[in-house]
Design a protein around this motif. Structure first.
Motif, PDB file in Angstrom:
ATOM      1  N   THR A 248       1.018  -1.132  -0.151  1.00 23.68           N
ATOM      2  CA  THR A 248       0.047   0.032  -0.099  1.00 23.68           C
ATOM      3  C   THR A 248       0.801   1.226  -0.064  1.00 23.68           C
ATOM      4  OG1 THR A 248      -0.059   0.223   2.427  1.00 23.68           O
ATOM      5  CG2 THR A 248      -1.870  -1.187   1.306  1.00 23.68           C
ATOM      6  N   LEU A 249       0.535   2.220  -0.775  1.00 25.52           N
ATOM      7  CA  LEU A 249       1.119   3.482  -0.703  1.00 25.52           C
ATOM      8  C   LEU A 249       1.314   3.943   0.622  1.00 25.52           C
ATOM      9  CD1 LEU A 249       2.751   5.721  -2.104  1.00 25.52           C
ATOM     10  CD2 LEU A 249       0.511   6.582  -2.987  1.00 25.52           C
ATOM     11  N   GLU A 250       0.140   4.121   1.216  1.00 23.92           N
ATOM     12  CA  GLU A 250       0.112   4.825   2.605  1.00 23.92           C
ATOM     13  C   GLU A 250       1.096   4.193   3.410  1.00 23.92           C
ATOM     14  OE1 GLU A 250      -3.500   6.254   5.765  1.00 23.92           O
ATOM     15  OE2 GLU A 250      -3.609   4.319   4.624  1.00 23.92           O
ATOM     16  N   SER A 256       8.320   2.775   5.317  1.00 22.63           N
ATOM     17  CA  SER A 256       9.418   2.025   4.457  1.00 22.63           C
ATOM     18  C   SER A 256      10.625   2.943   4.230  1.00 22.63           C
ATOM     19  CB  SER A 256       8.750   1.512   2.879  1.00 22.63           C
ATOM     20  OG  SER A 256      10.126   1.195   2.323  1.00 22.63           O
ATOM     21  N   GLY A 257      11.679   2.675   5.268  1.00 24.90           N
ATOM     22  CA  GLY A 257      12.740   3.435   5.179  1.00 24.90           C
ATOM     23  C   GLY A 257      13.505   3.333   3.907  1.00 24.90           C
ATOM     24  N   GLY A 275       3.025   1.292  -8.883  1.00 22.63           N
ATOM     25  CA  GLY A 275       1.973   1.051  -8.327  1.00 22.63           C
ATOM     26  C   GLY A 275       1.771   0.065  -7.030  1.00 22.63           C
ATOM     27  N   GLU A 276       0.497  -0.291  -6.838  1.00 21.67           N
ATOM     28  CA  GLU A 276       0.321  -1.006  -5.768  1.00 21.67           C
ATOM     29  C   GLU A 276      -0.131  -2.622  -6.454  1.00 21.67           C
ATOM     30  OE1 GLU A 276      -1.541   1.802  -2.403  1.00 21.67           O
ATOM     31  OE2 GLU A 276      -3.149   0.948  -4.066  1.00 21.67           O
ATOM     32  N   SER A 299       6.923  -4.423   0.713  1.00 20.24           N
ATOM     33  CA  SER A 299       5.920  -4.542   1.655  1.00 20.24           C
ATOM     34  C   SER A 299       6.134  -3.990   3.098  1.00 20.24           C
ATOM     35  CB  SER A 299       5.435  -6.156   1.864  1.00 20.24           C
ATOM     36  OG  SER A 299       4.596  -6.425   2.786  1.00 20.24           O
ATOM     37  N   VAL A 300       5.446  -3.443   3.951  1.00 17.15           N
ATOM     38  CA  VAL A 300       5.521  -3.304   5.208  1.00 17.15           C
ATOM     39  C   VAL A 300       4.438  -3.876   5.941  1.00 17.15           C
ATOM     40  CG1 VAL A 300       7.013  -0.961   5.060  1.00 17.15           C
ATOM     41  CG2 VAL A 300       4.147  -1.111   4.993  1.00 17.15           C
ATOM     42  N   GLY A 301       3.473  -4.646   5.393  1.00 19.51           N
ATOM     43  CA  GLY A 301       2.449  -5.085   5.949  1.00 19.51           C
ATOM     44  C   GLY A 301       1.199  -4.276   6.130  1.00 19.51           C
ATOM     45  N   VAL A 302       0.121  -4.917   5.876  1.00 17.00           N
ATOM     46  CA  VAL A 302      -0.980  -4.306   5.870  1.00 17.00           C
ATOM     47  C   VAL A 302      -2.420  -5.159   6.672  1.00 17.00           C
ATOM     48  CG1 VAL A 302      -1.725  -4.906   3.729  1.00 17.00           C
ATOM     49  CG2 VAL A 302      -2.833  -2.768   4.805  1.00 17.00           C
TER      50      VAL A 302
END
Length: 321
Positions: A248-250, A256-257, A275-276, A299-302
């Motif tokens: 996700t962009l948000e 995301s460093g 894109g996503e 990915s940072v996870g959602v």
């Protein structure tokens, strides 16, 4: 209220199931049927540890969850795992809390499954060489997902603590379905240079490898770093990447460093993001265009991934009595 343990989940919920459920989750997200506030992270600096709080609601499924995950790397070598998690599952017709689910294994599985979806759409069809940098808990889910979606014949492993990579190698060799080659590398660049698919699953604060060692056509799943002060790859890798996708962009703009740091240093821009992943799954955008392209999934996870996995596990258990 049901209490669902990890060994219950492992008996009937497979990586193949989870990959298909993540595709459904991506479609629901793209149709704006998921609600996932950016997670709250409590950082325990003296222990280099974190506790994460992740709420989510999926309208069409009529379920919501709150997941609490603790990431305490200093537990390695003790009786406690470094990753511990629990999910509270609530149905949203009348607000009943229907299950508490042990979530450590499910978190690893859904993270692997989401990367598996990205790999299905972005990696070369004949990608057979998998390199994994970071041999902790998340590496297990990544490995199982990659074996599910591509014909892996060779695995190269690297970990800062070599003994951990050796232990993971021995674990893989016990898989009945695995008959291929496994190599523990002395150097991260060596492992990265071999890869058709490169998995990054560490909590590093520095780039793990030199972007110049990457082969044409490699696909990268970067799933480890999840704070602005963390990163597993550098601007040199971003410059080589032909496509950069995110969960996700948000989420990546907050956490995301790997991406935030190059943006802040004017070495990369958000406009360069392809894109996503949900846009790939729903056909709104196209993935790999040629065998030589380098593709990257960050990915940072959602939390909606946890909700759909938890709901599917719960419903399967009800059907099985």
């Amino acid at each position: 209220m049901k209490f669902i343990k990890e060994h219950d989940i492992e008996r009937f919920y497979t990586m193949k199931d989870c990959i298909e459920d993540m595709k459904e989750g991506f479609r629901l997200y793209n149709n704006k049927k998921t609600y996932s506030p950016v997670r709250t992270i409590l950082h325990h600096a003296e222990l280099n540890s974190n506790t994460l709080f992740m709420p989510s609601y999926i309208e069409d499924l009529e379920y919501e969850t709150v997941k609490v995950v603790s990431v305490f790397p200093n537990n390695s070598g003790t009786s406690l795992p470094s990753l511990q998690g629990i999910i509270l599952l609530t149905e949203t017709r009348n607000g009943e809390h229907v299950a508490i689910i042990e979530a450590s294994g499910l978190t690893v599985m859904r993270t692997g499954a989401a990367a598996g979806v990205a790999t299905q759409y972005l990696a070369k069809e004949d990608a057979s060489c998998l390199s994994i940098l970071g041999c902790g808990a998340q590496a297990r889910g990544q490995l199982k997902a990659m074996l599910e979606v591509r014909p892996i014949k060779e695995i190269f492993l690297w970990n800062r603590t070599k003994e951990k990579a050796i232990a993971f190698k021995e674990e893989i060799e016990r898989f009945q379905e695995w008959t291929g080659k496994i190599v523990v590398c002395e150097d991260a660049n060596e492992a990265a240079s071999k890869a058709d698919i490169l998995v990054l699953s560490t909590k590093s604060e520095e780039s793990l490898f030199d972007g110049d060692v990457l082969k044409p056509g490699v696909h990268i799943n970067a799933i480890g770093a999840y704070r602005p002060d963390m990163k597993e790859f550098g601007a040199d890798t971003l410059r080589k990447a032909d496509q950069v996708w995110v969960d996700t962009l948000e989420g990546v703009q907050h956490e995301s460093g790997d991406l935030i740091q190059p943006v802040n240093a004017s070495l990369w821009s958000w406009d360069q993001l392809t894109g996503e992943i949900a846009e790939l799954v729903t056909g709104l955008k196209q993935g790999r265009q040629s065998p030589e392209e380098i593709t990257l999934y960050k990915s940072v996870g959602v939390s909606y991934m946890d909700t759909i996995a938890a709901a599917k596990v719960y419903e399967q258990m009800l059907k099985r009595g």
